[in-house]
Enzyme design. Structure first.
Site, mmCIF file in Angstrom:
data_model
loop_
_atom_site.group_PDB
_atom_site.id
_atom_site.type_symbol
_atom_site.label_atom_id
_atom_site.label_comp_id
_atom_site.label_asym_id
_atom_site.label_seq_id
_atom_site.Cartn_x
_atom_site.Cartn_y
_atom_site.Cartn_z
ATOM 1 N N ASN A 25 -0.713 6.561 -0.207
ATOM 2 C CA ASN A 25 0.583 6.354 -0.508
ATOM 3 C C ASN A 25 1.719 6.210 0.543
ATOM 4 O O ASN A 25 1.760 7.260 1.392
ATOM 5 C CB ASN A 25 0.990 7.378 -1.632
ATOM 6 C CG ASN A 25 2.410 7.231 -2.304
ATOM 7 O OD1 ASN A 25 3.324 6.692 -1.668
ATOM 8 N ND2 ASN A 25 2.491 7.111 -3.575
ATOM 9 N N HIS A 28 6.742 7.848 1.769
ATOM 10 C CA HIS A 28 7.505 8.695 2.353
ATOM 11 C C HIS A 28 7.539 8.154 4.021
ATOM 12 O O HIS A 28 8.596 8.804 4.805
ATOM 13 C CB HIS A 28 7.173 10.182 2.248
ATOM 14 C CG HIS A 28 7.179 10.367 0.786
ATOM 15 N ND1 HIS A 28 8.534 10.405 0.155
ATOM 16 C CD2 HIS A 28 6.401 10.947 -0.168
ATOM 17 C CE1 HIS A 28 8.632 10.908 -1.140
ATOM 18 N NE2 HIS A 28 7.092 11.252 -1.128
ATOM 19 N N HIS A 61 5.289 3.195 -4.534
ATOM 20 C CA HIS A 61 6.296 3.407 -5.795
ATOM 21 C C HIS A 61 7.399 2.457 -5.737
ATOM 22 O O HIS A 61 8.237 3.126 -4.882
ATOM 23 C CB HIS A 61 6.183 4.684 -6.011
ATOM 24 C CG HIS A 61 6.933 5.319 -7.322
ATOM 25 N ND1 HIS A 61 7.268 6.251 -7.762
ATOM 26 C CD2 HIS A 61 7.620 4.360 -8.426
ATOM 27 C CE1 HIS A 61 7.598 6.460 -9.094
ATOM 28 N NE2 HIS A 61 8.114 5.190 -9.307
ATOM 29 N N ARG A 63 10.699 2.549 -6.872
ATOM 30 C CA ARG A 63 11.623 3.150 -7.792
ATOM 31 C C ARG A 63 12.915 2.507 -8.185
ATOM 32 O O ARG A 63 13.220 1.631 -7.394
ATOM 33 C CB ARG A 63 12.002 4.528 -7.241
ATOM 34 C CG ARG A 63 10.789 5.536 -7.019
ATOM 35 C CD ARG A 63 11.258 6.996 -6.669
ATOM 36 N NE ARG A 63 11.807 7.710 -7.941
ATOM 37 C CZ ARG A 63 11.376 8.620 -8.634
ATOM 38 N NH1 ARG A 63 10.030 8.965 -7.901
ATOM 39 N NH2 ARG A 63 11.824 9.184 -9.685
ATOM 40 N N ARG A 67 14.749 4.555 -3.547
ATOM 41 C CA ARG A 67 15.162 5.574 -2.751
ATOM 42 C C ARG A 67 14.113 5.563 -1.590
ATOM 43 O O ARG A 67 14.435 6.121 -0.342
ATOM 44 C CB ARG A 67 15.114 6.953 -3.299
ATOM 45 C CG ARG A 67 13.838 7.349 -3.624
ATOM 46 C CD ARG A 67 13.707 8.693 -4.149
ATOM 47 N NE ARG A 67 14.518 8.799 -5.515
ATOM 48 C CZ ARG A 67 14.253 9.897 -6.330
ATOM 49 N NH1 ARG A 67 13.686 10.802 -6.133
ATOM 50 N NH2 ARG A 67 14.749 9.872 -7.720
ATOM 51 N N GLU A 88 3.019 1.532 -8.129
ATOM 52 C CA GLU A 88 3.435 2.322 -9.140
ATOM 53 C C GLU A 88 4.825 1.892 -9.452
ATOM 54 O O GLU A 88 5.680 1.671 -8.799
ATOM 55 C CB GLU A 88 3.715 3.709 -8.507
ATOM 56 C CG GLU A 88 2.145 4.446 -8.005
ATOM 57 C CD GLU A 88 2.535 5.760 -7.544
ATOM 58 O OE1 GLU A 88 3.651 6.161 -7.606
ATOM 59 O OE2 GLU A 88 1.569 6.413 -6.885
ATOM 60 N N THR A 119 7.686 12.703 -9.157
ATOM 61 C CA THR A 119 7.155 12.323 -10.433
ATOM 62 C C THR A 119 6.682 13.468 -11.094
ATOM 63 O O THR A 119 5.476 14.090 -10.449
ATOM 64 C CB THR A 119 6.034 11.105 -10.519
ATOM 65 O OG1 THR A 119 6.333 10.069 -9.576
ATOM 66 C CG2 THR A 119 5.947 10.641 -11.663
ATOM 67 N N GLU A 169 -4.863 7.427 -14.287
ATOM 68 C CA GLU A 169 -4.873 8.515 -13.328
ATOM 69 C C GLU A 169 -4.414 9.850 -13.472
ATOM 70 O O GLU A 169 -3.245 9.907 -14.291
ATOM 71 C CB GLU A 169 -3.912 7.904 -12.092
ATOM 72 C CG GLU A 169 -3.568 8.820 -10.714
ATOM 73 C CD GLU A 169 -2.976 7.988 -9.684
ATOM 74 O OE1 GLU A 169 -3.206 6.753 -9.344
ATOM 75 O OE2 GLU A 169 -2.284 8.790 -8.723
ATOM 76 N N HIS A 208 -1.397 13.254 -6.730
ATOM 77 C CA HIS A 208 -0.216 13.971 -6.814
ATOM 78 C C HIS A 208 -0.380 15.636 -6.316
ATOM 79 O O HIS A 208 -1.206 16.315 -6.899
ATOM 80 C CB HIS A 208 0.630 14.083 -8.187
ATOM 81 C CG HIS A 208 2.024 14.284 -7.981
ATOM 82 N ND1 HIS A 208 3.149 13.422 -7.936
ATOM 83 C CD2 HIS A 208 2.893 15.489 -7.581
ATOM 84 C CE1 HIS A 208 4.393 13.647 -7.747
ATOM 85 N NE2 HIS A 208 4.146 15.049 -7.585
HETATM 86 N N1 PXP Z 1 -0.222 9.052 -7.730
HETATM 87 C C1 PXP Z 1 0.993 8.934 -8.611
HETATM 88 C C2 PXP Z 1 0.720 8.209 -9.851
HETATM 89 C C3 PXP Z 1 2.030 9.219 -7.899
HETATM 90 O O1 PXP Z 1 3.361 9.069 -8.620
HETATM 91 C C4 PXP Z 1 1.977 9.997 -6.507
HETATM 92 C C5 PXP Z 1 3.524 10.243 -5.861
HETATM 93 O O2 PXP Z 1 4.195 8.906 -5.956
HETATM 94 C C6 PXP Z 1 1.122 10.094 -5.995
HETATM 95 C C7 PXP Z 1 -0.109 9.700 -6.707
HETATM 96 C C8 PXP Z 1 1.069 10.637 -4.670
HETATM 97 O O3 PXP Z 1 1.538 11.994 -4.693
HETATM 98 P P1 PXP Z 1 1.661 12.775 -3.345
HETATM 99 O O4 PXP Z 1 2.613 12.121 -2.542
HETATM 100 O O5 PXP Z 1 2.128 13.861 -3.746
HETATM 101 O O6 PXP Z 1 0.193 12.792 -2.708
#
Ligand code: PXP
Length: 264
Positions: A25, A28, A61, A63, A67, A88, A119, A169, A208
């Site tokens: 992901n 960030h 994601h 959003r 952001r 996402e 989330t 998931e 997550h």
């Molecule tokens: N899976 C989903 C569905 C999420 O919403 C997120 C966070 O955006 C992640 C995985 C990844 O989580 P993290 O950034 O905490 O590793």
């Protein structure tokens, strides 16, 4: 009867039976870019680097408040990155239109609150059944593999199956945040949910909050086909580089699978 997880098909999906897939992901990377409003660091460059470091897919994601990931990022991720994209998205009309325009490999429906930092929990597919049902149908008919981000809960799993999603998931946040006996209990919840998902014929992912410390026990759950990890990998990149953080995460996942001889 357990049917086991169904493999995600994608022309660029490396077929590696028994290997737990890593979806990186990159949200960030965009968070850091947006802090200064310029183009650096580029999340698309990070996605290409992730592919070289052993990622099996890219997760982003988009959003409602944009952001981190932007519409242009989604356009470029689908055009410039070879790995399958897991978009996402909140279950809203705006996001459905965007998904149908870009046709990512997969779309993961997540809950979204404007004021949240991240989330916070899974999408309550029982409460939001009537909103989610037509979206699952529309995206699936467009050839997008729909995943539902849910808490590890048997009612949520049963409703996800009924909604016709191919993938769930499991929200791993409660497990990652808990300590001691609570963490053990949360792990059992994930294990039970992954088993139930397989029995229902659902491909099961988790994500997550996962880190080097928490990923091992989750990777050992045999029914899981994919983990989606972002924040920790991007944070750890500050200390050792993005390539190195992804390779180390990949190695922990592979070792855990190899060590217990799993075949998911
Ligand atoms: N899976 C989903 C569905 C999420 O919403 C997120 C966070 O955006 C992640 C995985 C990844 O989580 P993290 O950034 O905490 O590793």
């Amino acid at each position: 009867m357990s049917q086991g997880p169904v493999e995600s098909l994608h022309p660029n999906r490396r077929h590696r039976p028994g290997v737990l897939r890593l979806g990186v992901n990159i949200d960030h990377v965009a968070t850091i870019r947006n802090a200064r409003g310029g183009r650096h660091p580029d999340p698309v460059r990070a996605a290409i680097l992730a592919a070289g470091a052993g990622a099996d897919g890219i997760t982003a994601h988009l959003r409602e408040d944009r952001r981190h990931i932007s519409d242009e990022d989604i356009l470029r991720l689908t055009a410039e990155v070879q790995l399958p994209l897991n978009l996402e998205m909140a279950p809203t009309d705006e996001m459905v239109k965007i998904a149908l325009r870009h046709r990512p490999h997969a779309a993961c429906l997540v809950p979204e609150k404007r004021e949240e930092l991240t989330t916070e929990g899974g999408l309550d597919v029982a409460v939001h059944h009537n909103v989610v049902a037509p979206i699952v149908r529309e995206l699936s008919e467009a050839g997008i593999r729909v995943s539902l981000f849910i808490d590890p809960d048997h009612v949520q799993l049963a409703v996800a199956r009924e909604l016709g999603a191919l993938v769930v998931e499991l929200h791993a946040g409660a497990y990652c945040e808990a300590e001691g006996e609570d963490r053990k209990r949360e792990l059992v919840r994930l294990e039970d949910a992954a088993r139930q998902a397989a029995e229902l014929g659902l491909e099961c992912h988790a994500g997550h909050g996962l880190s080097f410390d928490t990923v091992g026990a989750v990777a050992a759950i045999p029914q899981l086909a994919e983990l989606n990890i972002g924040h920790f990998l991007v944070g750890e990149a500050i200390f050792g580089g993005f390539d190195s953080s992804i390779r180390r995460m990949r190695a922990i996942m592979d070792n855990m699978r190899g060590a217990v001889g799993l075949t998911a």
